[in-house]
Design a protein around this motif. Structure first.
Motif, PDB file in Angstrom:
ATOM      1  N   VAL A  38       0.803  -1.252  -0.175  1.00 37.77           N
ATOM      2  CA  VAL A  38      -0.030  -0.201  -0.094  1.00 37.77           C
ATOM      3  C   VAL A  38       0.676   1.291   0.064  1.00 37.77           C
ATOM      4  O   VAL A  38       0.604   2.462  -0.999  1.00 37.77           O
ATOM      5  CB  VAL A  38      -1.001  -0.031   1.250  1.00 37.77           C
ATOM      6  CG1 VAL A  38      -1.420   1.334   1.401  1.00 37.77           C
ATOM      7  CG2 VAL A  38      -1.923  -0.999   1.075  1.00 37.77           C
ATOM      8  N   PHE A  39       1.913   1.203   0.557  1.00 38.69           N
ATOM      9  CA  PHE A  39       2.824   2.263   0.865  1.00 38.69           C
ATOM     10  C   PHE A  39       4.079   2.364   0.139  1.00 38.69           C
ATOM     11  O   PHE A  39       5.268   2.573   0.368  1.00 38.69           O
ATOM     12  CB  PHE A  39       3.039   2.550   2.269  1.00 38.69           C
ATOM     13  CG  PHE A  39       1.885   3.354   3.090  1.00 38.69           C
ATOM     14  CD1 PHE A  39       1.742   4.722   2.929  1.00 38.69           C
ATOM     15  CD2 PHE A  39       1.079   2.452   3.845  1.00 38.69           C
ATOM     16  CE1 PHE A  39       0.779   5.324   3.678  1.00 38.69           C
ATOM     17  CE2 PHE A  39      -0.006   3.080   4.285  1.00 38.69           C
ATOM     18  CZ  PHE A  39      -0.345   4.430   4.432  1.00 38.69           C
ATOM     19  N   THR A  40       3.879   1.612  -1.117  1.00 37.57           N
ATOM     20  CA  THR A  40       4.946   1.626  -2.140  1.00 37.57           C
ATOM     21  C   THR A  40       4.509   2.757  -3.218  1.00 37.57           C
ATOM     22  O   THR A  40       3.299   2.736  -3.598  1.00 37.57           O
ATOM     23  CB  THR A  40       5.394   0.288  -2.662  1.00 37.57           C
ATOM     24  OG1 THR A  40       5.732  -0.400  -1.658  1.00 37.57           O
ATOM     25  CG2 THR A  40       6.101   0.309  -3.813  1.00 37.57           C
ATOM     26  N   PHE A  41       5.379   3.538  -3.731  1.00 43.00           N
ATOM     27  CA  PHE A  41       4.979   4.532  -4.570  1.00 43.00           C
ATOM     28  C   PHE A  41       5.747   4.461  -5.990  1.00 43.00           C
ATOM     29  O   PHE A  41       5.643   5.187  -6.738  1.00 43.00           O
ATOM     30  CB  PHE A  41       5.395   5.926  -3.895  1.00 43.00           C
ATOM     31  CG  PHE A  41       4.683   6.149  -2.476  1.00 43.00           C
ATOM     32  CD1 PHE A  41       3.460   6.821  -2.443  1.00 43.00           C
ATOM     33  CD2 PHE A  41       5.418   5.803  -1.404  1.00 43.00           C
ATOM     34  CE1 PHE A  41       2.727   7.145  -1.277  1.00 43.00           C
ATOM     35  CE2 PHE A  41       4.793   6.117  -0.403  1.00 43.00           C
ATOM     36  CZ  PHE A  41       3.533   6.524  -0.187  1.00 43.00           C
ATOM     37  N   GLU A  42       6.431   3.302  -6.176  1.00 42.30           N
ATOM     38  CA  GLU A  42       7.117   3.263  -7.279  1.00 42.30           C
ATOM     39  C   GLU A  42       6.365   3.541  -8.695  1.00 42.30           C
ATOM     40  O   GLU A  42       6.849   4.450  -9.430  1.00 42.30           O
ATOM     41  CB  GLU A  42       7.908   2.071  -7.403  1.00 42.30           C
ATOM     42  CG  GLU A  42       9.207   1.942  -8.260  1.00 42.30           C
ATOM     43  CD  GLU A  42      10.169   2.865  -7.760  1.00 42.30           C
ATOM     44  OE1 GLU A  42      10.844   3.557  -8.527  1.00 42.30           O
ATOM     45  OE2 GLU A  42      10.772   2.758  -6.534  1.00 42.30           O
ATOM     46  N   GLU A  43       5.208   2.549  -8.698  1.00 46.05           N
ATOM     47  CA  GLU A  43       4.276   2.582  -9.865  1.00 46.05           C
ATOM     48  C   GLU A  43       3.758   4.177 -10.052  1.00 46.05           C
ATOM     49  O   GLU A  43       3.702   4.487 -11.008  1.00 46.05           O
ATOM     50  CB  GLU A  43       3.511   1.690 -10.026  1.00 46.05           C
ATOM     51  CG  GLU A  43       4.224   0.158 -10.070  1.00 46.05           C
ATOM     52  CD  GLU A  43       2.893  -0.937 -10.165  1.00 46.05           C
ATOM     53  OE1 GLU A  43       1.596  -0.239 -10.652  1.00 46.05           O
ATOM     54  OE2 GLU A  43       3.095  -1.982  -9.808  1.00 46.05           O
ATOM     55  N   ASP A  44       3.388   4.546  -9.125  1.00 46.50           N
ATOM     56  CA  ASP A  44       2.515   5.961  -8.932  1.00 46.50           C
ATOM     57  C   ASP A  44       3.674   6.960  -9.364  1.00 46.50           C
ATOM     58  O   ASP A  44       3.149   7.870 -10.397  1.00 46.50           O
ATOM     59  CB  ASP A  44       2.140   6.246  -7.644  1.00 46.50           C
ATOM     60  CG  ASP A  44       1.151   5.265  -7.008  1.00 46.50           C
ATOM     61  OD1 ASP A  44       0.281   4.854  -7.967  1.00 46.50           O
ATOM     62  OD2 ASP A  44       1.171   4.916  -5.848  1.00 46.50           O
ATOM     63  N   ALA A  50       4.251   6.616 -13.321  1.00 50.21           N
ATOM     64  CA  ALA A  50       3.214   7.417 -14.036  1.00 50.21           C
ATOM     65  C   ALA A  50       3.028   9.066 -13.821  1.00 50.21           C
ATOM     66  O   ALA A  50       3.096   9.637 -14.970  1.00 50.21           O
ATOM     67  CB  ALA A  50       1.923   6.860 -13.614  1.00 50.21           C
ATOM     68  N   LEU A  51       3.273   9.372 -12.731  1.00 52.29           N
ATOM     69  CA  LEU A  51       3.543  10.704 -12.396  1.00 52.29           C
ATOM     70  C   LEU A  51       4.510  11.542 -13.305  1.00 52.29           C
ATOM     71  O   LEU A  51       4.399  12.798 -13.497  1.00 52.29           O
ATOM     72  CB  LEU A  51       3.559  11.118 -10.870  1.00 52.29           C
ATOM     73  CG  LEU A  51       3.240  12.278 -10.331  1.00 52.29           C
ATOM     74  CD1 LEU A  51       1.950  13.093 -10.427  1.00 52.29           C
ATOM     75  CD2 LEU A  51       3.845  12.528  -8.892  1.00 52.29           C
ATOM     76  N   PHE A  52       5.511  11.062 -13.269  1.00 56.72           N
ATOM     77  CA  PHE A  52       6.675  11.446 -13.880  1.00 56.72           C
ATOM     78  C   PHE A  52       6.883  11.416 -15.393  1.00 56.72           C
ATOM     79  O   PHE A  52       7.955  11.630 -15.923  1.00 56.72           O
ATOM     80  CB  PHE A  52       8.053  11.395 -13.091  1.00 56.72           C
ATOM     81  CG  PHE A  52       7.846  11.907 -11.658  1.00 56.72           C
ATOM     82  CD1 PHE A  52       7.236  12.834 -11.300  1.00 56.72           C
ATOM     83  CD2 PHE A  52       8.663  10.912 -10.735  1.00 56.72           C
ATOM     84  CE1 PHE A  52       7.234  13.169  -9.750  1.00 56.72           C
ATOM     85  CE2 PHE A  52       8.711  11.384  -9.369  1.00 56.72           C
ATOM     86  CZ  PHE A  52       7.968  12.387  -8.994  1.00 56.72           C
ATOM     87  N   ASP A  53       6.155  10.663 -15.978  1.00 54.46           N
ATOM     88  CA  ASP A  53       5.887  10.217 -17.511  1.00 54.46           C
ATOM     89  C   ASP A  53       6.039  11.400 -18.360  1.00 54.46           C
ATOM     90  O   ASP A  53       4.858  11.416 -19.041  1.00 54.46           O
ATOM     91  CB  ASP A  53       4.871   9.222 -17.761  1.00 54.46           C
ATOM     92  CG  ASP A  53       5.359   8.600 -18.851  1.00 54.46           C
ATOM     93  OD1 ASP A  53       6.333   8.539 -19.384  1.00 54.46           O
ATOM     94  OD2 ASP A  53       4.428   7.811 -19.505  1.00 54.46           O
ATOM     95  N   ALA A  54       6.703  12.478 -18.225  1.00 54.33           N
ATOM     96  CA  ALA A  54       6.478  13.596 -19.442  1.00 54.33           C
ATOM     97  C   ALA A  54       7.789  14.255 -19.364  1.00 54.33           C
ATOM     98  O   ALA A  54       8.482  14.261 -18.616  1.00 54.33           O
ATOM     99  CB  ALA A  54       5.374  14.693 -18.796  1.00 54.33           C
ATOM    100  N   PRO A  55       7.944  14.805 -20.485  1.00 50.20           N
ATOM    101  CA  PRO A  55       9.366  15.784 -20.630  1.00 50.20           C
ATOM    102  C   PRO A  55       9.074  16.976 -19.605  1.00 50.20           C
ATOM    103  O   PRO A  55       8.216  17.327 -19.100  1.00 50.20           O
ATOM    104  CB  PRO A  55       9.431  16.360 -22.229  1.00 50.20           C
ATOM    105  CG  PRO A  55       8.349  15.667 -22.822  1.00 50.20           C
ATOM    106  CD  PRO A  55       7.457  14.791 -21.713  1.00 50.20           C
ATOM    107  N   LEU A  56      10.471  17.449 -19.192  1.00 47.93           N
ATOM    108  CA  LEU A  56      10.633  18.246 -18.031  1.00 47.93           C
ATOM    109  C   LEU A  56       9.984  19.487 -18.394  1.00 47.93           C
ATOM    110  O   LEU A  56       9.274  20.030 -17.475  1.00 47.93           O
ATOM    111  CB  LEU A  56      12.042  18.602 -17.774  1.00 47.93           C
ATOM    112  CG  LEU A  56      12.553  19.383 -16.694  1.00 47.93           C
ATOM    113  CD1 LEU A  56      11.844  18.910 -15.465  1.00 47.93           C
ATOM    114  CD2 LEU A  56      13.753  19.596 -16.513  1.00 47.93           C
TER     115      LEU A  56
END
Length: 186
Positions: free
Chosen positions: A60-66, A69-75
């Motif tokens: 529940v408190f693993t954030f790797e996949e989140d 997905a959250l950072f999946d964009a160019p800067l």
């Protein structure tokens, strides 16, 4: 045969039930039986998939996949992507990709581990993408703004904010977050 898909769906239901349980109750007061009941499965199935309450909590408190997905964009477009992703997960997937860190304070030792995971898997990972010597500070600040938005939207259910479209919200938040990501003045 749809058996693997059914297993994936059950596993997802169990994780969703565990997120709800750990958000509402302290670790010591959360039971596998209650999680299983909420997920519509047997306690034995929860144990089969996760092995123990400790392992379920860790999932529940693993954030790797989140974070992926959250950072999946160019800067240069990351702030907009982060805002839209957070809002979409709140509405469409009824998930709390980052907000569950807010509940970690009620979980004593296990909560400490959750906060360590969050720092490493979210904040430090974002900082590694950012230019400049103060990247770790700017990463913390950007995630702080994002958590604030998430809390207002999902937990407080701020009326004026929720009356806006996701694009309108992003238009307001991008100028706050993007300079933190690129290290430029607003």
């Amino acid at each position: 045969m749809n058996r693997p898909r059914d297993a994936d769906a059950r596993r997802a239901d169990i994780l969703a039930a565990a997120r709800r349980a750990f958000a509402r109750h302290a670790y010591a007061d959360t039971t596998i039986a209650a999680i299983a009941s909420d997920a519509g499965v047997s306690p034995a199935l929860v144990m089969k998939y996760f092995g123990s309450k400790e392992h379920l909590f860790a999932q529940v408190f693993t954030f790797e996949e989140d974070a992926t997905a959250l950072f999946d964009a160019p800067l240069d477009g990351l702030a907009r992507h982060m805002v839209l992703h957070l809002l979409a997960t709140q509405v469409e997937q009824t998930r709390d990709p980052l907000l569950r860190i807010a509940f970690s304070r009620q979980h004593e030792e296990q909560g400490r581990e959750a906060r360590i995971n969050f720092r490493a898997q979210v904040v430090t990972r974002l900082a590694a993408r950012l230019p400049g010597p103060d990247a770790p500070l700017r990463a913390e600040m950007a995630i702080g703004v994002l958590l604030g938005l998430g809390a207002l939207y999902a937990m407080v259910r701020a009326k004026h904010l929720r009356d806006m479209t996701h694009d309108e919200i992003a238009d307001r938040y991008v100028p706050l977050i993007q300079p933190l990501l690129t290290g430029t003045e607003a």
